[in-house]
Design an enzyme around this catalytic site. Structure first.
Site, PDB file in Angstrom:
ATOM      1  CB  CYS A 376      -0.996  -0.043   1.164  1.00 38.62           C
ATOM      2  SG  CYS A 376      -2.452   0.964   0.802  1.00 38.62           S
ATOM      3  CG  HIS A 499      -3.398  -3.481   3.028  1.00 41.65           C
ATOM      4  ND1 HIS A 499      -2.353  -3.044   3.809  1.00 41.65           N
ATOM      5  CD2 HIS A 499      -4.071  -2.377   2.642  1.00 41.65           C
ATOM      6  CE1 HIS A 499      -2.406  -1.722   3.904  1.00 41.65           C
ATOM      7  NE2 HIS A 499      -3.436  -1.294   3.195  1.00 41.65           N
ATOM      8  CD  GLU A 501      -1.158  -6.341   4.866  1.00 39.71           C
ATOM      9  OE1 GLU A 501      -0.832  -6.622   3.701  1.00 39.71           O
ATOM     10  OE2 GLU A 501      -1.234  -5.162   5.289  1.00 39.71           O
TER      11      GLU A 501
HETATM   12  N1  GLN Z   1      -1.823   6.706   2.774  1.00 35.70           N
HETATM   13  C1  GLN Z   1      -1.935   5.977   1.558  1.00 35.70           C
HETATM   14  C2  GLN Z   1      -3.295   6.152   0.909  1.00 35.70           C
HETATM   15  O1  GLN Z   1      -4.222   6.601   1.536  1.00 35.70           O
HETATM   16  C3  GLN Z   1      -1.648   4.499   1.796  1.00 35.70           C
HETATM   17  C4  GLN Z   1      -2.661   3.843   2.663  1.00 35.70           C
HETATM   18  C5  GLN Z   1      -2.170   2.555   3.272  1.00 35.70           C
HETATM   19  O2  GLN Z   1      -0.985   2.267   3.294  1.00 35.70           O
HETATM   20  N2  GLN Z   1      -3.080   1.764   3.800  1.00 35.70           N
HETATM   21  O3  GLN Z   1      -3.470   5.839  -0.232  1.00 35.70           O
END
Ligand code: GLN
Length: 527
Positions: A376, A499, A501
């Site tokens: 992410c 994600h 995970e």
């Molecule tokens: N801050 C970034 C976004 O909002 C990544 C979010 C995250 O890592 N869950 O896109």
């Protein structure tokens, strides 16, 4: 439907969530279909806006719900998928009741905690349990974990609601498992007083435990069990000793050894089934090698990265490789230390703190050919790093972080969004995989996969071509939305906008994590 309500006494942090998840596993090993509901007595609607440094990771469910990390434990231990309905909060209950009041549903009535709030709690528990379906069918048993500790003001309406549920149940359809602390004094003698007090507090609320799980540093012997049994009106065989296991996945096994399975099946009047040993075989598999992975973080709290730790463990176990984690503060990241590890993981995150350190760590992984996985925010920063140091855009940055050339920009549907709760791109979305790439290999030729998301920003569509021209490969996409990146001539450089995970299970490790751990193992430097 049979209900197992799990409450906690004495103090929080006793491992009530792991106990609830382990009870689920024990029943699942016997062929029962089990689901679970977590009650969080706070006023937030969900965990989405809460600080992970205080409450631990925000777990994301398939339907996009941002929930307490215990739901992650349920999904991993029981190998199930639950929904937003399975995390009940005071905020959700009150909002629904107040909305109904405004609508006129209670016309003429005085709306009160009892019966209106308690009825809503019972409705929501029952509908979560009854409407849920696994691939094998509806649940036989629903575990209801009441967050917090008995005696908390916030838990009262929930405990009153489960008390009423007990009264409304047929014999064998409702049991209460109370998880409590049994501390040892300086002489090594186990003390039952805190347990007595917390059971007394339960009784004052009209709740009577059927099973007591005593968390203790030392095994609880027959003498202490007898005492607890006498004071708390629980048969001695239903007093279960739960010492801290070396690995949380061993907890179901430890509870089995204490006879919990027999007690549960007896009290719930379930047919006795021969248990499958597959889980135990899986979680006790021997390691034949060991790798060290650096996780470059903003928070020094390991619970913030719970699912990542677990996903590494799942992949490691299936490759017989123990994954040792080196936590590295992004603000004090050092190339020399990074060069010593077998792999680097850049987790998700929000805000500017530690950003430059993470970008530097990605550069180090790319240039020194150290296996890297970015998740992410880690994916977005891999784009920034590549743009700055390969594509010749020195002021490349994400719009989230401030001025510069925005290679990462806000998702178009997020523009103008002012509410922060539940408004990100959340939950399961499909990702198309480009044939012939590392992603294709990792996902074993699947043309379309599903993964969970939680983000507000994305790769700026105007920058895709220039980045691709310079050699960045976007190997997973959802339309014009970039989901996976990789580069050539590197042992493993792989990052995902999603994600992975959150979908990893001990029984089904996440493919990107498997690929990463396998690459770390192949490139291994540490002993
Ligand atoms: N801050 C970034 C976004 O909002 C990544 C979010 C995250 O890592 N869950 O896109």
């Amino acid at each position: 439907m049979k209900y197992i309500v799990v409450t906690g006494g004495v103090m929080s942090g006793l491992g009530k969530g792991i106990t609830a998840a382990s009870i689920g596993r024990i029943l699942k090993n016997r062929g029962y279909i089990v689901t679970a509901v977590k009650i969080d007595p706070y006023l937030n609607i969900d965990a989405g806006t809460m600080n992970p440094a205080q409450h631990g990771e925000v777990f994301v469910l398939r339907d996009g719900a941002e929930v307490d990390l215990d739901l992650g434990n349920y999904e991993r231990f029981m190998d199930i998928e639950v929904t937003s309905a399975h995390n009940i909060t005071t905020g959700k209950i009150y909002r629904t009741v107040i909305d109904k009041e405004r609508h006129g549903d209670y016309l003429g009535e005085t709306v009160q905690i009892i019966p209106h709030i308690t009825d809503m709690i019972k409705n929501q528990i029952r509908s979560a349990a009854l409407n849920w379906r696994s691939s094998e069918g509806p649940a036989d048993v629903c575990i209801v974990e009441v967050g917090g500790t008995v005696g908390d003001i916030e838990s009262m309406p929930f405990l009153e609601a489960v008390r009423q549920m007990h009264g409304e149940s047929e014999p064998g359809d409702f049991i209460l498992v109370h998880v409590t602390l049994v501390p040892a004094d300086t002489m090594g003698d186990l003390k039952t007083k805190p347990t007595q007090h917390s059971v007394k507090a339960l009784r004052e609320l009209g709740l009577y435990p059927d099973v007591i799980v005593g968390r203790s540093d030392l095994p609880i012997g027959a003498h202490t069990k007898k005492k607890i049994s006498a004071f708390c009106d629980v048969p001695q065989r239903a007093v279960i000793s739960a010492t801290t296991a070396p690995d949380t996945y061993h907890v179901p096994m430890e509870l089995e050894k204490e006879g919990l399975a027999e007690v549960l099946t007896e009290f719930l009047r379930l047919e006795v089934h021969t248990p499958s040993n597959d889980w135990y075989r899986l979680v006790t598999k021997e390691y034949t090698s060991r790798i060290t992975v650096a996780i470059v973080t903003k928070y020094g709290v390991e619970d913030v990265y719970m699912s990542i730790k677990e996903a590494l463990k799942h992949a490691g176990r299936s490759l017989s490789t123990e994954v040792n984690i080196r936590w590295m503060d992004a603000e004090n990241c050092d190339d020399t230390i990074l060069s010593e590890v077998d792999g680097i993981l850049i987790p998700g995150g929000f805000g500017t703190r530690g950003i430059e350190g993470k970008i530097q760590a990605i550069r180090c992984a790319r240039e020194k050919k150290i296996p890297l996985i970015g998740l992410c925010l880690g994916f977005q920063l891999a784009v920034v790093e590549f743009a700055r140091h390969v594509a010749g855009i020195p002021d490349a940055i994400s719009a989230e972080m401030g001025p510069g050339t925005h290679v990462i920009k806000i998702l178009p549907e997020q523009e103008g969004e002012t509410d922060l709760g539940g408004t990100m791109r959340l939950g399961d979305f499909p990702v198309m995989i480009t044939p012939g790439t590392l992603a294709d290999e990792i996902y074993q030729g699947a043309s379309e996969i599903t993964e969970r998301h939680r983000h507000r920003y994305e790769v700026n569509p105007d920058c895709i071509e220039i980045l691709e021209d310079k050699g960045l490969i976007f190997s997973g996409k959802n339309g014009n939305r970039m989901e996976i990146l990789e580069i050539k001539d590197h042992p493993f450089f792989f990052a995902t906008q999603f994600h992975p995970e959150f979908r990893s299970r001990p029984t089904r490790p996440s493919p990107p994590f498997l690929g990463f751990v396998a690459a770390c193992k192949a490139e291994k430097k540490t002993s």
